[in-house]
Write an enzyme that holds these catalytic residues in place. Sequence first.
Site, PDB file in Angstrom:
ATOM      1  N   LYS A 102     -14.115   1.138  15.744  1.00  0.00           N
ATOM      2  CA  LYS A 102     -12.816   0.442  15.811  1.00  0.00           C
ATOM      3  C   LYS A 102     -12.221   0.519  17.219  1.00  0.00           C
ATOM      4  O   LYS A 102     -11.626  -0.435  17.699  1.00  0.00           O
ATOM      5  CB  LYS A 102     -11.832   1.052  14.809  1.00  0.00           C
ATOM      6  CG  LYS A 102     -12.019   0.462  13.427  1.00  0.00           C
ATOM      7  CD  LYS A 102     -11.034   1.000  12.418  1.00  0.00           C
ATOM      8  CE  LYS A 102     -11.521   0.646  11.022  1.00  0.00           C
ATOM      9  NZ  LYS A 102     -10.850   1.358   9.954  1.00  0.00           N
TER      10      LYS A 102
ATOM     11  N   ASN B 227       0.846  -1.204   0.000  1.00  0.00           N
ATOM     12  CA  ASN B 227       0.000   0.000   0.000  1.00  0.00           C
ATOM     13  C   ASN B 227       0.874   1.243   0.000  1.00  0.00           C
ATOM     14  O   ASN B 227       2.094   1.144   0.054  1.00  0.00           O
ATOM     15  CB  ASN B 227      -0.989  -0.024   1.176  1.00  0.00           C
ATOM     16  CG  ASN B 227      -0.285  -0.010   2.519  1.00  0.00           C
ATOM     17  OD1 ASN B 227       0.396   0.940   2.864  1.00  0.00           O
ATOM     18  ND2 ASN B 227      -0.421  -1.105   3.267  1.00  0.00           N
TER      19      ASN B 227
ATOM     20  N   PHE C  13      -4.716   3.471  14.718  1.00  0.00           N
ATOM     21  CA  PHE C  13      -5.030   4.433  13.672  1.00  0.00           C
ATOM     22  C   PHE C  13      -6.208   3.887  12.882  1.00  0.00           C
ATOM     23  O   PHE C  13      -6.412   2.671  12.829  1.00  0.00           O
ATOM     24  CB  PHE C  13      -3.822   4.631  12.744  1.00  0.00           C
ATOM     25  CG  PHE C  13      -2.860   5.672  13.256  1.00  0.00           C
ATOM     26  CD1 PHE C  13      -2.132   5.437  14.412  1.00  0.00           C
ATOM     27  CD2 PHE C  13      -2.679   6.872  12.583  1.00  0.00           C
ATOM     28  CE1 PHE C  13      -1.253   6.398  14.901  1.00  0.00           C
ATOM     29  CE2 PHE C  13      -1.797   7.836  13.055  1.00  0.00           C
ATOM     30  CZ  PHE C  13      -1.087   7.599  14.213  1.00  0.00           C
TER      31      PHE C  13
ATOM     32  N   LYS D 295     -11.553  -3.024  18.947  1.00  0.00           N
ATOM     33  CA  LYS D 295     -10.157  -3.441  19.161  1.00  0.00           C
ATOM     34  C   LYS D 295      -9.692  -3.162  20.592  1.00  0.00           C
ATOM     35  O   LYS D 295      -8.522  -3.341  20.909  1.00  0.00           O
ATOM     36  CB  LYS D 295      -9.246  -2.762  18.129  1.00  0.00           C
ATOM     37  CG  LYS D 295      -9.665  -3.086  16.678  1.00  0.00           C
ATOM     38  CD  LYS D 295      -8.606  -2.764  15.649  1.00  0.00           C
ATOM     39  CE  LYS D 295      -9.127  -3.025  14.241  1.00  0.00           C
ATOM     40  NZ  LYS D 295      -8.083  -3.173  13.229  1.00  0.00           N
TER      41      LYS D 295
ATOM     42  N   LYS E 114       8.240 -17.583 -10.288  1.00  0.00           N
ATOM     43  CA  LYS E 114       7.546 -16.423 -10.846  1.00  0.00           C
ATOM     44  C   LYS E 114       6.297 -16.909 -11.600  1.00  0.00           C
ATOM     45  O   LYS E 114       6.398 -17.842 -12.410  1.00  0.00           O
ATOM     46  CB  LYS E 114       8.489 -15.672 -11.794  1.00  0.00           C
ATOM     47  CG  LYS E 114       7.892 -14.384 -12.293  1.00  0.00           C
ATOM     48  CD  LYS E 114       8.848 -13.660 -13.229  1.00  0.00           C
ATOM     49  CE  LYS E 114       8.096 -12.569 -13.957  1.00  0.00           C
ATOM     50  NZ  LYS E 114       8.718 -12.205 -15.209  1.00  0.00           N
TER      51      LYS E 114
ATOM     52  N   ASP F 283      -4.641  -6.232   5.170  1.00  0.00           N
ATOM     53  CA  ASP F 283      -5.730  -7.029   5.757  1.00  0.00           C
ATOM     54  C   ASP F 283      -5.781  -8.432   5.155  1.00  0.00           C
ATOM     55  O   ASP F 283      -6.362  -9.341   5.740  1.00  0.00           O
ATOM     56  CB  ASP F 283      -7.075  -6.340   5.518  1.00  0.00           C
ATOM     57  CG  ASP F 283      -7.211  -5.083   6.368  1.00  0.00           C
ATOM     58  OD1 ASP F 283      -6.616  -5.067   7.461  1.00  0.00           O
ATOM     59  OD2 ASP F 283      -7.887  -4.125   5.933  1.00  0.00           O
TER      60      ASP F 283
HETATM   61  N1  CTP Z   1      -4.320  -3.197  12.023  1.00  0.00           N
HETATM   62  C1  CTP Z   1      -3.651  -4.282  12.555  1.00  0.00           C
HETATM   63  N2  CTP Z   1      -3.666  -5.468  11.886  1.00  0.00           N
HETATM   64  C2  CTP Z   1      -4.350  -5.609  10.729  1.00  0.00           C
HETATM   65  C3  CTP Z   1      -5.037  -4.486  10.196  1.00  0.00           C
HETATM   66  C4  CTP Z   1      -5.007  -3.289  10.869  1.00  0.00           C
HETATM   67  O1  CTP Z   1      -3.043  -4.160  13.608  1.00  0.00           O
HETATM   68  N3  CTP Z   1      -4.338  -6.767  10.127  1.00  0.00           N
HETATM   69  C5  CTP Z   1      -4.298  -1.916  12.763  1.00  0.00           C
HETATM   70  C6  CTP Z   1      -3.690  -0.739  12.025  1.00  0.00           C
HETATM   71  O2  CTP Z   1      -2.319  -0.601  12.314  1.00  0.00           O
HETATM   72  C7  CTP Z   1      -4.486   0.437  12.583  1.00  0.00           C
HETATM   73  C8  CTP Z   1      -5.832  -0.165  12.949  1.00  0.00           C
HETATM   74  O3  CTP Z   1      -5.630  -1.569  13.017  1.00  0.00           O
HETATM   75  O4  CTP Z   1      -3.905   0.941  13.773  1.00  0.00           O
HETATM   76  C9  CTP Z   1      -6.964   0.090  11.976  1.00  0.00           C
HETATM   77  O5  CTP Z   1      -6.576  -0.147  10.667  1.00  0.00           O
HETATM   78  P1  CTP Z   1      -7.586   0.089   9.470  1.00  0.00           P
HETATM   79  O6  CTP Z   1      -6.956  -0.398   8.204  1.00  0.00           O
HETATM   80  O7  CTP Z   1      -8.131   1.469   9.498  1.00  0.00           O
HETATM   81  O8  CTP Z   1      -8.799  -0.815   9.888  1.00  0.00           O
HETATM   82  P2  CTP Z   1      -9.155  -2.290   9.660  1.00  0.00           P
HETATM   83  O9  CTP Z   1      -9.333  -2.931  10.991  1.00  0.00           O
HETATM   84  O10 CTP Z   1      -8.199  -2.932   8.729  1.00  0.00           O
HETATM   85  O11 CTP Z   1     -10.608  -2.141   9.020  1.00  0.00           O
HETATM   86  P3  CTP Z   1     -11.031  -1.634   7.545  1.00  0.00           P
HETATM   87  O12 CTP Z   1      -9.835  -1.783   6.651  1.00  0.00           O
HETATM   88  O13 CTP Z   1     -12.132  -2.543   7.213  1.00  0.00           O
HETATM   89  O14 CTP Z   1     -11.481  -0.214   7.709  1.00  0.00           O
END
Ligand code: CTP
Length: 409
Positions: free
Chosen positions: A337, A210, A323, A341, A289, A279
Amino acid sequence: MRVILGVTGCIAAYKSPAVLRELQQKGAEVRVVMTNHAREFIGAATLEGLSGHPVVDQMFQPELNADIRHISLARWGELLLVAPATANALAKFACGIADDFLSTLFLSIRCPALLVPAMNLEMWRHPATRENVRILRERGVDVIEPDLGYLACGAEGEGRMPESSEITVRALTLLASAQGSRGEDLAGVRMVVTAGPTIEDIDPVRYLGNRSSGTMGFSLARAARRRGAEVTLISGSSALEPPDGVRFAPVRSTQEMYRTVMNYFEDAHVVIMAAAVADYRPAEVSAQKVKKGSGSLSLELVPTVDILSELGREKGERILVGFAAETESPVENGRKKLRQKNLDLIVVNDVSRRDIGFGHDMNEVMLIDRGDSVRTFERDTKDRIADRILDRVSAMLADRRLIPEIPGY
Ligand code: CTP
């Protein structure tokens, strides 16, 4: 540490004694100046009793000795803290009007000033107030953003005065930096910060990633180190130089970040997950490859571990900061969230905007805590935003007394 506490006429004046007490507990000597309107909201006797000094509220108070006249008080003070500061006080300070003791004092000081606005939502959003805040900030005055929440007028919005612990942290940090000391309010705090993107391999040459550059996490690590914390920075791929004095652990995948965070979690007081964690990952990583075929190609993705949720389950007394990258309903999604969490604080980013966030030095964030205080920090550098986030963390640590005493104060 000599602090002049200015109190102006607003319902939040009932919180001023708590600010005064906390400053004293950190070793500050406090003298109080009130405006006439402040007297309508809080008795001078309370502030006099707590500060142990007469409260000044008139330009011409014959019974007070020369030490308390505005020039001598201005020379005495090492910080002028006005909490609460009304829209009227901000306007007078911005225009240089000196028609009462506090506004006259404001013009006479050479020490830093910290203003804590509290008012009705419309007054805070009024272009005149916005302009006054801008002018004051441009002149080097520190202005704390009000909290969003239920206001005394019955409306919901920005305008609430923040908690006294946060005001105290900000006041002490300002005092320390004005005195050339580093103001190590985070000394003795073990902090883990994650940064950057995690990368999930598809084959030996391709991956899913990303656009995170790591800037926010690196700024947090640098600021926490400067404020005395023992920092471990765990970062996914980033072109940035790790800050001096920080333990640096580079990682690649989500699983690797998870294992590394868990290594340091046990001993940590604070964990800040600023990383943009993937995610999903490919169900299988091809050892060779992947060759081009004639048709379309599907990739099966499986969820990665949610590191923050895992930490939330085992957090104990630790402070956990997450975040949230959102493109819509930031407050609602941020709150969700935070609860899901089990976090203490969440920093919400609007990732739909091109002028802030990913890949930029600037950001604009919203901070939501468990008490449902919501605060917006207007567009600013990530370094300054990092300090504002750490102010909140520092105030939470002080509230929980996780670290016995803050050295240097
Ligand atoms: N995070 C994490 N592990 C993951 C995904 C996210 O620890 N596998 C943490 C990120 O570092 C951030 C927080 O969770 O502090 C929220 O991340 P975000 O991408 O906004 O949320 P998601 O839980 O992934 O939900 P979505 O993408 O559906 O909004």
